[in-house]
Scaffold this motif. Structure first.
Motif, mmCIF file in Angstrom:
data_model
loop_
_atom_site.group_PDB
_atom_site.id
_atom_site.type_symbol
_atom_site.label_atom_id
_atom_site.label_comp_id
_atom_site.label_asym_id
_atom_site.label_seq_id
_atom_site.Cartn_x
_atom_site.Cartn_y
_atom_site.Cartn_z
ATOM 1 N N PHE A 159 41.923 79.292 13.898
ATOM 2 C CA PHE A 159 41.690 80.598 14.537
ATOM 3 C C PHE A 159 42.890 81.509 14.331
ATOM 4 C CE2 PHE A 159 42.039 83.654 17.925
ATOM 5 C CZ PHE A 159 40.751 84.148 18.060
ATOM 6 N N LEU A 160 44.081 80.984 14.553
ATOM 7 C CA LEU A 160 45.273 81.805 14.345
ATOM 8 C C LEU A 160 45.301 82.356 12.927
ATOM 9 C CD1 LEU A 160 48.213 79.841 16.061
ATOM 10 C CD2 LEU A 160 46.565 81.410 17.090
ATOM 11 N N GLY A 161 45.093 81.470 11.950
ATOM 12 C CA GLY A 161 45.179 81.889 10.561
ATOM 13 C C GLY A 161 44.171 82.940 10.184
ATOM 14 N N SER A 162 42.981 82.902 10.788
ATOM 15 C CA SER A 162 41.947 83.869 10.448
ATOM 16 C C SER A 162 42.068 85.163 11.245
ATOM 17 C CB SER A 162 40.554 83.256 10.677
ATOM 18 O OG SER A 162 40.370 82.923 12.037
ATOM 19 N N HIS A 163 43.042 85.222 12.168
ATOM 20 C CA HIS A 163 43.227 86.427 12.974
ATOM 21 C C HIS A 163 44.644 86.972 12.858
ATOM 22 C CE1 HIS A 163 39.481 84.875 14.663
ATOM 23 N NE2 HIS A 163 39.257 86.106 15.045
ATOM 24 N N GLY A 164 45.277 86.732 11.710
ATOM 25 C CA GLY A 164 46.534 87.393 11.398
ATOM 26 C C GLY A 164 47.749 86.884 12.129
ATOM 27 N N ILE A 165 47.625 85.756 12.849
ATOM 28 C CA ILE A 165 48.754 85.238 13.631
ATOM 29 C C ILE A 165 49.508 84.216 12.791
ATOM 30 C CG2 ILE A 165 49.435 84.036 15.743
ATOM 31 C CD1 ILE A 165 46.757 85.102 16.963
ATOM 32 N N THR A 166 50.697 84.564 12.375
ATOM 33 C CA THR A 166 51.485 83.703 11.496
ATOM 34 C C THR A 166 52.697 83.090 12.196
ATOM 35 O OG1 THR A 166 52.653 85.664 10.676
ATOM 36 C CG2 THR A 166 50.748 84.902 9.404
ATOM 37 N N ILE A 182 51.573 68.233 15.593
ATOM 38 C CA ILE A 182 51.932 69.492 14.940
ATOM 39 C C ILE A 182 52.964 69.231 13.846
ATOM 40 C CG2 ILE A 182 53.086 71.714 15.319
ATOM 41 C CD1 ILE A 182 51.727 71.760 18.091
ATOM 42 N N TYR A 183 53.900 68.350 14.133
ATOM 43 C CA TYR A 183 54.896 67.965 13.126
ATOM 44 C C TYR A 183 54.218 67.327 11.913
ATOM 45 C CZ TYR A 183 58.717 65.211 11.055
ATOM 46 O OH TYR A 183 59.631 64.641 10.200
ATOM 47 N N GLU A 184 53.266 66.450 12.141
ATOM 48 C CA GLU A 184 52.550 65.801 11.038
ATOM 49 C C GLU A 184 51.749 66.814 10.229
ATOM 50 O OE1 GLU A 184 50.321 62.825 13.061
ATOM 51 O OE2 GLU A 184 52.033 61.456 13.284
ATOM 52 N N MET A 185 51.176 67.804 10.886
ATOM 53 C CA MET A 185 50.476 68.864 10.169
ATOM 54 C C MET A 185 51.440 69.621 9.261
ATOM 55 S SD MET A 185 47.986 70.371 13.182
ATOM 56 C CE MET A 185 47.182 71.591 12.115
ATOM 57 N N ASP A 186 52.627 69.891 9.784
ATOM 58 C CA ASP A 186 53.612 70.608 8.977
ATOM 59 C C ASP A 186 54.053 69.770 7.785
ATOM 60 O OD1 ASP A 186 55.233 72.815 8.392
ATOM 61 O OD2 ASP A 186 56.948 71.924 9.413
ATOM 62 N N ARG A 187 54.301 68.482 7.996
ATOM 63 C CA ARG A 187 54.701 67.597 6.903
ATOM 64 C C ARG A 187 53.626 67.538 5.822
ATOM 65 N NH1 ARG A 187 58.417 63.408 7.890
ATOM 66 N NH2 ARG A 187 57.847 62.743 5.769
ATOM 67 N N ALA A 188 52.356 67.697 6.235
ATOM 68 C CA ALA A 188 51.250 67.640 5.282
ATOM 69 C C ALA A 188 50.959 69.000 4.655
ATOM 70 C CB ALA A 188 49.991 67.113 5.980
ATOM 71 N N GLY A 189 51.744 70.021 5.003
ATOM 72 C CA GLY A 189 51.525 71.354 4.457
ATOM 73 C C GLY A 189 50.339 72.075 5.055
ATOM 74 N N GLU A 190 49.927 71.670 6.290
ATOM 75 C CA GLU A 190 48.738 72.230 6.922
ATOM 76 C C GLU A 190 49.052 73.146 8.101
ATOM 77 O OE1 GLU A 190 46.710 68.699 8.002
ATOM 78 O OE2 GLU A 190 46.144 68.164 5.944
ATOM 79 N N LEU A 191 50.316 73.374 8.382
ATOM 80 C CA LEU A 191 50.701 74.220 9.505
ATOM 81 C C LEU A 191 51.111 75.592 8.971
ATOM 82 C CD1 LEU A 191 51.137 74.122 12.644
ATOM 83 C CD2 LEU A 191 53.565 73.762 12.138
ATOM 84 N N ASN A 192 50.174 76.500 8.911
ATOM 85 C CA ASN A 192 50.448 77.827 8.353
ATOM 86 C C ASN A 192 50.860 78.797 9.456
ATOM 87 O OD1 ASN A 192 49.768 77.092 5.652
ATOM 88 N ND2 ASN A 192 47.607 77.175 6.232
ATOM 89 N N VAL A 193 51.870 78.406 10.199
ATOM 90 C CA VAL A 193 52.349 79.222 11.302
ATOM 91 C C VAL A 193 53.748 78.740 11.677
ATOM 92 C CG1 VAL A 193 51.437 77.726 13.146
ATOM 93 C CG2 VAL A 193 51.656 80.178 13.553
ATOM 94 N N TYR A 194 54.582 79.657 12.137
ATOM 95 C CA TYR A 194 55.866 79.282 12.709
ATOM 96 C C TYR A 194 55.635 78.976 14.186
ATOM 97 C CZ TYR A 194 58.775 80.250 8.671
ATOM 98 O OH TYR A 194 59.374 80.181 7.430
ATOM 99 N N TYR A 195 56.169 77.856 14.637
ATOM 100 C CA TYR A 195 55.877 77.333 15.981
ATOM 101 C C TYR A 195 57.160 77.248 16.802
ATOM 102 C CZ TYR A 195 54.671 73.840 19.557
ATOM 103 O OH TYR A 195 54.493 73.160 20.737
ATOM 104 N N ASP A 196 57.130 77.879 17.982
ATOM 105 C CA ASP A 196 58.254 77.856 18.913
ATOM 106 C C ASP A 196 57.776 77.144 20.176
ATOM 107 O OD1 ASP A 196 60.539 78.315 20.371
ATOM 108 O OD2 ASP A 196 60.317 80.494 20.482
ATOM 109 N N GLY A 197 58.323 75.949 20.461
ATOM 110 C CA GLY A 197 57.833 75.136 21.574
ATOM 111 C C GLY A 197 58.712 75.218 22.803
#
Length: 559
Positions: free
Chosen positions: A220-227, A243-258
């Motif tokens: 949803f984020l990716g399809s609504h301009g949220i990067t 979320i870390y595993e998604m990033d390692r797999a190249g599937e996290l198309n967003v910068y994440y601040d936790g």
């Protein structure tokens, strides 16, 4: 290298706000301007792909600076109630659903949402919900997500009775004169006893936070301009690990601040240790965790926000607050010593004043100790603020975070169960903060799939720009055009776009890499179907994201 030309490019910069050409290479912007100049050495037009956007509008990638991916993913199994103020209709739906789905199929029924305004300040009762379902635990979530309605069976299985202490000042079971729980619960107090119930029914909800369960949220984020985004707080270890595993797999198309949540100064050191463990295990180029989260009070609609004025129906009740100035000051001092930011949920005007007083006191302590002040205080929501306190965020360096889609009629008039109408009409005003020079960032604070559609930045911008909620309008007979007063509180498009981009980047200390479209920053951008400055204000929410680009790669649509 990619060149986008013949576009209307909103850069979000103070200087050169608009351009018509943008070029990026290797994930970063190398040129923004009007045409490709012959003397521009960074552009080699013979070795690139050029896309004529034919006047389309380009914006920086949006940043949702307060949203809850874990809560959204965990809510996927909840049952949607029909939207009605008629309690008999709600009970009829629950009864019919329970009959069609016996307890062997669904051992625990979780419904959302009932309108908060369906009940007065006394709330609903367990006996009333028992008329619809009594053979198994049943919960109904209110629209504001801070109140729950439980049946008798659920309270029994939770093992909550007159002798059970409330978890905290905010997390309470509303009780009768004898101290027995009525069935109305504030701030998810029941969750502290959920393990008792799950053991008893030998069943657990499908709430495991995996890459698979989180993917619909991030899609949803990716399809609504949220990067880029800031997580309201990390729900569990499994969430940040996934979320870390998604990033390692190249599937996290967003910068994440936790963020990591704490409840008091007493448990703050333990929660800081948890944050350090998360930092060590899960920090990446795209993931950072450097903020503590505190809920200082509740909500206006629940009557448990911290107010400077007594409730209209209870002159001895000023709402609830988790801690006073002295304890909160100690929290700020410790966070500053640890070089951590502190993000606080605060709704009432008393909570806001306590927050400002604590920041001021902590900064004085730091100065007296010769300690640099590096903690970024973020005050989320700030729905009602005393006029005397409006200049203080600019003076103290406090960032204000506002969820734009609340700006209209989303929570209706429920706060008038506790506040005067005059005070209700002073809510949701952020122009004084902006005029004083304070940093104001924008977000959605979405917590469930039910409302995920409202995390669309264009929808939030429309509501904050018009003060009209097309999904939940105020009564037009009382409020012309269903607009929430006052009209002076409408936010301009320029303020909203910058608040969703540059200001939100500053909140997360990302302003050097994103938030504006300029040379050297990440190629995080989106192409819109229409120009928000050229459509009617009431049509902004219909604007779609034709193309979304993250670090130079198209993640939605196409060029």
């Amino acid at each position: 290298m990619i060149i986008l030309n013949n576009a209307k490019i909103y850069t979000a910069r103070k200087e050169n706000l608009w351009a018509d050409t943008l070029a990026y290479d290797d994930g970063k912007i190398v040129y923004v301007g009007n045409g490709i100049g012959k003397d521009n050495n960074s552009i080699n037009a013979n070795n690139c792909s050029v896309f004529d956007l034919r006047g389309k509008t380009v914006l920086p990638g949006f940043i949702d600076s307060h949203i809850h991916p874990g809560a959204v993913a965990r809510s996927s199994w909840h049952i949607k109630l029909p939207w009605t103020e008629n309690v008999d209709e709600v009970l009829g739906f629950i009864k019919t659903y329970a009959k069609a789905h016996p307890k062997e199929e669904i051992p625990f029924l979780y419904f959302e949402y009932y309108p908060t305004s369906m009940f007065d300040e006394k709330g609903p009762t367990k006996e009333l919900l028992d008329t619809a379902v009594s053979d198994r635990p049943c919960l109904c979530q209110d629209f504001g997500e801070h109140l729950c309605w439980l049946n008798s069976k659920m309270l029994e299985l939770l093992q909550v009775d007159a002798n059970t202490p409330d978890p905290s000042a905010l997390e309470v079971f509303v009780r009768d004169r004898e101290g027995n729980p009525t069935g109305w619960v504030k701030e998810m107090a029941w969750a502290h006893f959920a393990e008792n119930m799950f053991r008893s029914i030998d069943w657990r909800p499908p709430e495991t936070l995996t890459a698979k369960s989180l993917t619909p949220f991030f899609d949803f984020l990716g399809s609504h301009g949220i990067t880029a985004m800031c997580d309201g707080f990390i729900e569990a270890d499994e969430q940040i690990q996934s979320i870390y595993e998604m990033d390692r797999a190249g599937e996290l198309n967003v910068y994440y601040d936790g963020m990591v949540r704490f409840w008091s100064y007493e448990d703050l050191p333990e929660k800081i240790s948890k944050l350090r463990r998360y930092q060590k295990l899960y920090s990446t180029k795209h993931i950072k965790i450097n903020t503590m989260k505190l809920f200082l009070d509740g909500t206006n609609e629940s009557g448990n926000s911290a107010s400077l004025h007594p409730h209209v129906n209870d002159p001895d009740n000023y709402g609830e607050i988790m801690m006073e100035t002295e304890e909160l000051t100690k929290c700020f001092v410790l966070c500053n010593e640890e070089k951590l930011d502190l993000h606080i949920h605060m709704v009432g005007d008393r909570a806001f004043r306590v927050g400002c007083d604590a920041v001021a006191a902590a900064q004085k302590i730091a100065a007296a100790n010769g300690t640099p002040w590096v903690c970024q205080p973020v005050f989320a929501h700030c729905e009602i603020v005393d006029p005397e306190d409006m200049p203080r965020p600019a003076e103290l360096g406090i960032t204000i975070n506002w969820s734009c889609h609340w700006s209209g009629g989303y929570f209706g008039e429920e706060a008038m169960n506790y506040y005067t109408e005059e005070k209700w009409r002073r809510m949701y005003q952020f122009t004084p903060f902006l005029d004083s020079g304070a940093l104001v960032a924008f977000s959605s604070d979405v917590v469930t799939f039910y409302e995920l559609n409202r995390a669309d930045p264009m929808f939030g911008i429309q509501v904050a720009n018009t003060r009209i909620d097309p999904q939940v309008p105020l009564n037009p007979a009382k409020y012309p055009n269903s607009m929430r007063p006052p009209e002076s509180a409408k936010l301009s498009l320029d303020v909203l776009l910058k608040g969703y981009t540059l200001s939100s980047a500053r909140q997360s200390h990302w302003e050097t890499i994103m938030g504006t479209l300029e040379e050297g920053k990440l190629a995080n951008l989106c192409v819109l179907s229409n120009n928000p400055f050229e459509v009617r204000p009431g049509e902004i929410g219909k604007i779609s994201f034709e193309t979304v680009i993250f670090e130079g790669e198209v993640i939605h649509g196409k060029l």
